[in-house]
Design a protein around this motif. Structure first.
Motif, PDB file in Angstrom:
ATOM      1  N   VAL A  84      -6.316  -2.721 -18.956  1.00  0.00           N
ATOM      2  CA  VAL A  84      -6.622  -1.944 -20.157  1.00  0.00           C
ATOM      3  C   VAL A  84      -6.349  -0.488 -19.809  1.00  0.00           C
ATOM      4  CG1 VAL A  84      -8.386  -1.371 -21.867  1.00  0.00           C
ATOM      5  CG2 VAL A  84      -8.413  -3.616 -20.757  1.00  0.00           C
ATOM      6  N   ALA A  85      -5.386   0.136 -20.485  1.00  0.00           N
ATOM      7  CA  ALA A  85      -4.981   1.495 -20.125  1.00  0.00           C
ATOM      8  C   ALA A  85      -4.485   2.230 -21.364  1.00  0.00           C
ATOM      9  CB  ALA A  85      -3.894   1.472 -19.057  1.00  0.00           C
ATOM     10  N   PRO A  86      -4.654   3.561 -21.397  1.00  0.00           N
ATOM     11  CA  PRO A  86      -4.187   4.319 -22.559  1.00  0.00           C
ATOM     12  C   PRO A  86      -2.696   4.130 -22.836  1.00  0.00           C
ATOM     13  CG  PRO A  86      -5.661   5.657 -21.230  1.00  0.00           C
ATOM     14  CD  PRO A  86      -5.401   4.401 -20.448  1.00  0.00           C
ATOM     15  N   ASP A  87      -1.886   4.060 -21.788  1.00  0.00           N
ATOM     16  CA  ASP A  87      -0.447   3.827 -21.921  1.00  0.00           C
ATOM     17  C   ASP A  87      -0.050   2.833 -20.835  1.00  0.00           C
ATOM     18  OD1 ASP A  87       2.280   3.839 -22.223  1.00  0.00           O
ATOM     19  OD2 ASP A  87       2.576   5.891 -21.500  1.00  0.00           O
ATOM     20  N   TYR A  88      -0.274   1.558 -21.099  1.00  0.00           N
ATOM     21  CA  TYR A  88      -0.077   0.564 -20.045  1.00  0.00           C
ATOM     22  C   TYR A  88       1.372   0.488 -19.593  1.00  0.00           C
ATOM     23  CZ  TYR A  88       1.460  -2.712 -23.731  1.00  0.00           C
ATOM     24  OH  TYR A  88       2.118  -3.318 -24.767  1.00  0.00           O
ATOM     25  N   ARG A  89       2.325   0.786 -20.486  1.00  0.00           N
ATOM     26  CA  ARG A  89       3.737   0.699 -20.091  1.00  0.00           C
ATOM     27  C   ARG A  89       4.064   1.665 -18.958  1.00  0.00           C
ATOM     28  NH1 ARG A  89       4.080   0.728 -25.740  1.00  0.00           N
ATOM     29  NH2 ARG A  89       4.750  -1.242 -26.694  1.00  0.00           N
ATOM     30  N   SER A  90       3.365   2.803 -18.914  1.00  0.00           N
ATOM     31  CA  SER A  90       3.652   3.791 -17.867  1.00  0.00           C
ATOM     32  C   SER A  90       3.296   3.276 -16.475  1.00  0.00           C
ATOM     33  CB  SER A  90       2.897   5.098 -18.152  1.00  0.00           C
ATOM     34  OG  SER A  90       1.497   4.913 -17.987  1.00  0.00           O
ATOM     35  N   THR A  91       2.474   2.232 -16.391  1.00  0.00           N
ATOM     36  CA  THR A  91       2.082   1.680 -15.096  1.00  0.00           C
ATOM     37  C   THR A  91       3.028   0.585 -14.612  1.00  0.00           C
ATOM     38  OG1 THR A  91       0.661  -0.110 -15.938  1.00  0.00           O
ATOM     39  CG2 THR A  91      -0.336   2.082 -15.748  1.00  0.00           C
ATOM     40  N   PHE A  92       3.943   0.140 -15.455  1.00  0.00           N
ATOM     41  CA  PHE A  92       4.789  -0.993 -15.088  1.00  0.00           C
ATOM     42  C   PHE A  92       5.562  -0.777 -13.780  1.00  0.00           C
ATOM     43  CE2 PHE A  92       5.282  -3.133 -19.549  1.00  0.00           C
ATOM     44  CZ  PHE A  92       3.997  -3.630 -19.424  1.00  0.00           C
ATOM     45  N   PRO A  93       6.177   0.408 -13.561  1.00  0.00           N
ATOM     46  CA  PRO A  93       6.886   0.583 -12.280  1.00  0.00           C
ATOM     47  C   PRO A  93       5.972   0.404 -11.068  1.00  0.00           C
ATOM     48  CG  PRO A  93       7.562   2.270 -13.848  1.00  0.00           C
ATOM     49  CD  PRO A  93       6.390   1.560 -14.459  1.00  0.00           C
ATOM     50  N   PHE A  94       4.729   0.838 -11.183  1.00  0.00           N
ATOM     51  CA  PHE A  94       3.760   0.650 -10.095  1.00  0.00           C
ATOM     52  C   PHE A  94       3.586  -0.827  -9.787  1.00  0.00           C
ATOM     53  CE2 PHE A  94      -0.593  -0.418  -8.920  1.00  0.00           C
ATOM     54  CZ  PHE A  94      -0.900   0.456  -7.884  1.00  0.00           C
ATOM     55  N   TYR A  95       3.335  -1.631 -10.822  1.00  0.00           N
ATOM     56  CA  TYR A  95       3.065  -3.055 -10.582  1.00  0.00           C
ATOM     57  C   TYR A  95       4.320  -3.804 -10.146  1.00  0.00           C
ATOM     58  CZ  TYR A  95      -1.588  -2.226 -12.278  1.00  0.00           C
ATOM     59  OH  TYR A  95      -2.878  -1.749 -12.405  1.00  0.00           O
ATOM     60  N   ALA A 151       0.833  -1.204   0.000  1.00  0.00           N
ATOM     61  CA  ALA A 151       0.000   0.000   0.000  1.00  0.00           C
ATOM     62  C   ALA A 151       0.864   1.249   0.000  1.00  0.00           C
ATOM     63  CB  ALA A 151      -0.932  -0.018   1.203  1.00  0.00           C
ATOM     64  N   ALA A 152       1.945   1.241   0.766  1.00  0.00           N
ATOM     65  CA  ALA A 152       2.858   2.387   0.761  1.00  0.00           C
ATOM     66  C   ALA A 152       3.493   2.567  -0.610  1.00  0.00           C
ATOM     67  CB  ALA A 152       3.929   2.204   1.834  1.00  0.00           C
ATOM     68  N   ALA A 153       3.867   1.456  -1.250  1.00  0.00           N
ATOM     69  CA  ALA A 153       4.471   1.525  -2.575  1.00  0.00           C
ATOM     70  C   ALA A 153       3.495   2.062  -3.615  1.00  0.00           C
ATOM     71  CB  ALA A 153       4.973   0.139  -2.991  1.00  0.00           C
ATOM     72  N   ALA A 154       2.205   1.834  -3.413  1.00  0.00           N
ATOM     73  CA  ALA A 154       1.204   2.330  -4.361  1.00  0.00           C
ATOM     74  C   ALA A 154       1.261   3.850  -4.465  1.00  0.00           C
ATOM     75  CB  ALA A 154      -0.190   1.868  -3.951  1.00  0.00           C
ATOM     76  N   THR A 155       1.337   4.536  -3.338  1.00  0.00           N
ATOM     77  CA  THR A 155       1.399   6.002  -3.380  1.00  0.00           C
ATOM     78  C   THR A 155       2.772   6.479  -3.817  1.00  0.00           C
ATOM     79  OG1 THR A 155       1.926   6.063  -1.016  1.00  0.00           O
ATOM     80  CG2 THR A 155      -0.388   6.224  -1.624  1.00  0.00           C
ATOM     81  N   GLU A 156       3.813   5.756  -3.447  1.00  0.00           N
ATOM     82  CA  GLU A 156       5.172   6.163  -3.812  1.00  0.00           C
ATOM     83  C   GLU A 156       5.420   6.070  -5.313  1.00  0.00           C
ATOM     84  OE1 GLU A 156       7.435   3.502  -1.466  1.00  0.00           O
ATOM     85  OE2 GLU A 156       7.047   4.544   0.427  1.00  0.00           O
ATOM     86  N   THR A 157       4.658   5.238  -6.017  1.00  0.00           N
ATOM     87  CA  THR A 157       4.846   5.065  -7.464  1.00  0.00           C
ATOM     88  C   THR A 157       3.759   5.759  -8.278  1.00  0.00           C
ATOM     89  OG1 THR A 157       3.736   2.922  -7.280  1.00  0.00           O
ATOM     90  CG2 THR A 157       6.144   2.918  -7.264  1.00  0.00           C
ATOM     91  N   GLY A 158       3.047   6.698  -7.671  1.00  0.00           N
ATOM     92  CA  GLY A 158       2.087   7.504  -8.424  1.00  0.00           C
ATOM     93  C   GLY A 158       0.666   7.026  -8.393  1.00  0.00           C
ATOM     94  N   GLY A 159       0.382   5.957  -7.641  1.00  0.00           N
ATOM     95  CA  GLY A 159      -0.986   5.474  -7.504  1.00  0.00           C
ATOM     96  C   GLY A 159      -1.659   6.071  -6.286  1.00  0.00           C
ATOM     97  N   ALA A 160      -2.719   5.420  -5.830  1.00  0.00           N
ATOM     98  CA  ALA A 160      -3.472   5.909  -4.677  1.00  0.00           C
ATOM     99  C   ALA A 160      -4.028   4.729  -3.904  1.00  0.00           C
ATOM    100  CB  ALA A 160      -4.617   6.814  -5.128  1.00  0.00           C
TER     101      ALA A 160
END
Length: 252
Positions: free
Chosen positions: A144-155, A85-94
């Motif tokens: 499914v995302a407009p730019d799925y590669r941009s989410t890779f660091p989050f995951y 959960a902490a990593a979610a916010t640290e990588t631009g998520g919520a």
């Protein structure tokens, strides 16, 4: 391996549906996919656990506070839910719902990735069986995302997965990997489609399943398409508007 009993961190562990009329939704999926759906359990927030072959396959429940649109939610196993959960916010998520115990030995949180796709993270003391990769059960899960590669660091940080890429019908297609296994995919959203996670249920005959879906009041959003090495699939909604996929896998 249709009955999964072990869930290394990063692997999908469960799916559930939040909807305006759980009873009507249960009837829809019972008729479409052959599920056994008992009466909802008030002790578990009004959720009913659906099964096939006496093995859990998904759950159906009511809207939580503030939700107005039916949706399928995907959950992933993590080793340390507080760190994830902490990593979610640290990588631009919520973090939409902070980690909490939903039953003895099970902790859950709801997060959103940087593109806005919502998913659950799940930590539990002891794994329980989940039916997968059979007609009527979850066969695949896809971001499914407009730019799925941009989410890779989050995951990579939140789930601890590795990422890779392949091509499907000559288009790039992302993969989330746990060890040698591809556990989920990622594809580019059509213009105007918000980022989301999509659940695909396996079917033995896609055309028959689509016909039955429309008879039950569902709708087809994307007509059936095919890809070598994958099979045939369609994107649909149930009678209450929740989106999902139907997949007839290519024979293995």
């Amino acid at each position: 391996m249709p009955i999964v009993t072990e869930f290394p961190p990063g692997t999908p562990v469960w799916v559930d549906l939040q909807t305006s009329d759980p009873g009507a939704a249960a009837s829809f999926y019972r008729s479409l996919l052959g599920w056994h759906v008992p009466e909802a359990d008030p002790a578990h927030g009004g959720y009913a656990v659906a099964s096939l072959k006496d093995t859990p396959v998904a759950a159906v429940g009511p809207f939580p506070p503030g939700m107005a649109r039916p949706v399928w939610t995907v959950y992933f196993a993590v080793a340390d839910i507080d760190a994830s959960a902490a990593a979610a916010t640290e990588t631009g998520g919520a973090v939409l719902l902070p980690p909490g115990e939903i039953m003895p030995g099970v902790r859950m949180a709801i997060v959103a990735d940087p593109a806005g796709a919502v998913l659950g993270i799940w930590q539990r003391d002891q794994d329980s069986p989940w039916l997968r990769d059979e007609p009527g059960a979850v066969d695949w899960l896809e971001l499914v995302a407009p730019d799925y590669r941009s989410t890779f660091p989050f995951y990579e940080e939140v789930l601890g997965v590795a990422v890779s890429e392949m091509r499907v019908n000559d288009q790039p297609y992302g993969l989330f990997d746990v060890g040698p296994a591809n556990v989920a995919g990622a594809t580019t959203a059509a213009s105007g489609v918000p980022a989301h996670w999509l659940v695909y249920f396996g079917v033995a005959d896609l055309d028959a399943a689509v016909l039955r879906l429309t008879e039950l009041g569902g709708n087809v959003l994307e007509a059936p398409v095919a890809a070598a090495g994958v099979g045939r699939w369609a994107i649909v909604t149930d009678a209450l508007g929740a989106g999902f996929g139907l997949l007839e896998p290519e024979p293995r």
